[in-house]
Design an enzyme around this catalytic site. Sequence first.
Site, PDB file in Angstrom:
ATOM      1  N   LYS A  39      19.945  19.148 -41.333  1.00 42.04           N
ATOM      2  CA  LYS A  39      20.564  17.816 -41.448  1.00 42.04           C
ATOM      3  C   LYS A  39      21.279  17.683 -42.789  1.00 42.04           C
ATOM      4  O   LYS A  39      21.045  18.500 -43.700  1.00 42.04           O
ATOM      5  CB  LYS A  39      19.483  16.746 -41.320  1.00 42.04           C
ATOM      6  N   TYR A 276      30.143  10.101 -75.682  1.00 40.60           N
ATOM      7  CA  TYR A 276      30.059   8.631 -75.631  1.00 40.60           C
ATOM      8  C   TYR A 276      28.754   8.112 -76.205  1.00 40.60           C
ATOM      9  O   TYR A 276      27.692   8.685 -75.963  1.00 40.60           O
ATOM     10  CB  TYR A 276      30.148   8.155 -74.177  1.00 40.60           C
TER      11      TYR A 276
HETATM   12  C1  LIG Z   1      14.019  16.330 -43.182  1.00 38.10           C
HETATM   13  C2  LIG Z   1      12.950  16.451 -42.195  1.00 38.10           C
HETATM   14  C3  LIG Z   1      12.161  17.602 -42.114  1.00 38.10           C
HETATM   15  C4  LIG Z   1      12.237  18.737 -43.111  1.00 38.10           C
HETATM   16  O1  LIG Z   1      11.472  18.418 -44.251  1.00 38.10           O
HETATM   17  P1  LIG Z   1      11.308  19.450 -45.459  1.00 38.10           P
HETATM   18  O2  LIG Z   1      10.351  18.777 -46.358  1.00 38.10           O
HETATM   19  O3  LIG Z   1      12.663  19.590 -46.062  1.00 38.10           O
HETATM   20  O4  LIG Z   1      10.828  20.715 -44.889  1.00 38.10           O
HETATM   21  C5  LIG Z   1      11.258  17.695 -41.078  1.00 38.10           C
HETATM   22  N1  LIG Z   1      11.122  16.703 -40.185  1.00 38.10           N
HETATM   23  C6  LIG Z   1      11.843  15.574 -40.240  1.00 38.10           C
HETATM   24  C7  LIG Z   1      11.642  14.518 -39.218  1.00 38.10           C
HETATM   25  C8  LIG Z   1      12.771  15.396 -41.249  1.00 38.10           C
HETATM   26  O5  LIG Z   1      13.483  14.277 -41.311  1.00 38.10           O
END
Ligand SMILES: *Cc1c(COP(=O)(O)O)cnc(C)c1O
EC number: 5.1.1.1
Length: 396
Positions: A39, A276
């Site tokens: 994702k 800055y």
């Molecule tokens: C993002 C996500 C994961 C992966 O989690 P990690 O900690 O990056 O391994 C697994 N399950 C769901 C539902 C997620 O949203």
Amino acid sequence: MTIEYNHLRCIIDLDALCDNYTLLRSRVPETSQVIAVVKADAYGHGLEACAHALESLQGKEGGEPVMYAVGTAEEGANLRRAGVTGRILLLLGIQNPEDTTLCLEHGLTPVLSRVAQISPLAAAAEIVGTSVDIAIKFDTGMARLGLTDADIPDLCKTLDSRPRVEAVWAVTHLATADAPDDEPFVREQAERFADNVAKLHACGHKVYATMANSAGMLGYPEFALDGVRVGIALYGANPFLGTSWEEKGAGLKQVMRVEAPVYQVHALKRGESISYGRTFTAPKDMTVAVLGVGYADGYSRGLSNKAQVQILGKRAPIVGRVCMQMTAVDVTGIPGVEPGQYACLLGGDGEQAITAEELAAWWGTITYEAFCLLGMNRRTYVGKAAQGLDMHQDSY
Ligand SMILES: *Cc1c(COP(=O)(O)O)cnc(C)c1O
């Protein structure tokens, strides 16, 4: 979306990604799927390129197509266009009519979190004369999305009346898997989930079950169930770094490396300030290098006077405030630094490489956010697994 107004190099080592997948695969039983969580543009590593690399493992990994988890239907459709044939879970489910269309068209598996989402999907499937696999999200303690125990009778009734929709997976998400002290809550969630799944089975809907994220699978092998959903570990970060369980996440390789060019090297005399707000004044005669990176590139201003970079193999700390497109570092003890060379903000060579965990600590965040933000910069893909990739460098 890619940031294209800078001189950064974001280098993605696809062989490291494949090695991490193989390592993770070896840690769970054959009966458990290793679901690659890609994702958010593969946590900033590039969705299509990462899928391309993981697909190359198929032959070597026993022939089973790799299963993926994306956020949106659009990402799922992009994976299909890139040639992915395995199951694709949509973690964000169906949120609008376009999502429904894409699910049906590309055979995506939405993770539904409300019973009311089932009937419209079934109706849409009926119209196009197809059927659709779904996953059911159970809320066992994250209190974000998902059904609870009380919804199960309604769920079963609805599924029974909608033969075009088949529940194939049950999903829940752990809130505290990366914190060894919170083990009791993980076990509580696991118990609730087992109960949810048993009830679904009892009403005749045999589903596969997945609970563990990266920390969950590394920390609790007994909860691998039918699938583990690995994100951060795939990209090489150890979710247990700095905890008593650090060893459980050892051996992963960081996939992302980010480099910024040296624009100028100059003296900063004792008593002179830099950048800055004059937040840094040289305590002695120094040499500084001005790098072409700043907060407009996702390199947070919060790193001012905190982070380090690696240049010519050595560590150089940031002096003064991070600007929009420039940042100064102290290179006093590093002879030979010149304009045109590159400094590593993330990754690097040998012992002195900048780890994602270190950068995240300076930043006051987690590795996930560092990857997502720095990964918005133009990426270049390296490694054997990059062979055959249409674009070795993406620009959308
Ligand atoms: C993002 C996500 C994961 C992966 O989690 P990690 O900690 O990056 O391994 C697994 N399950 C769901 C539902 C997620 O949203």
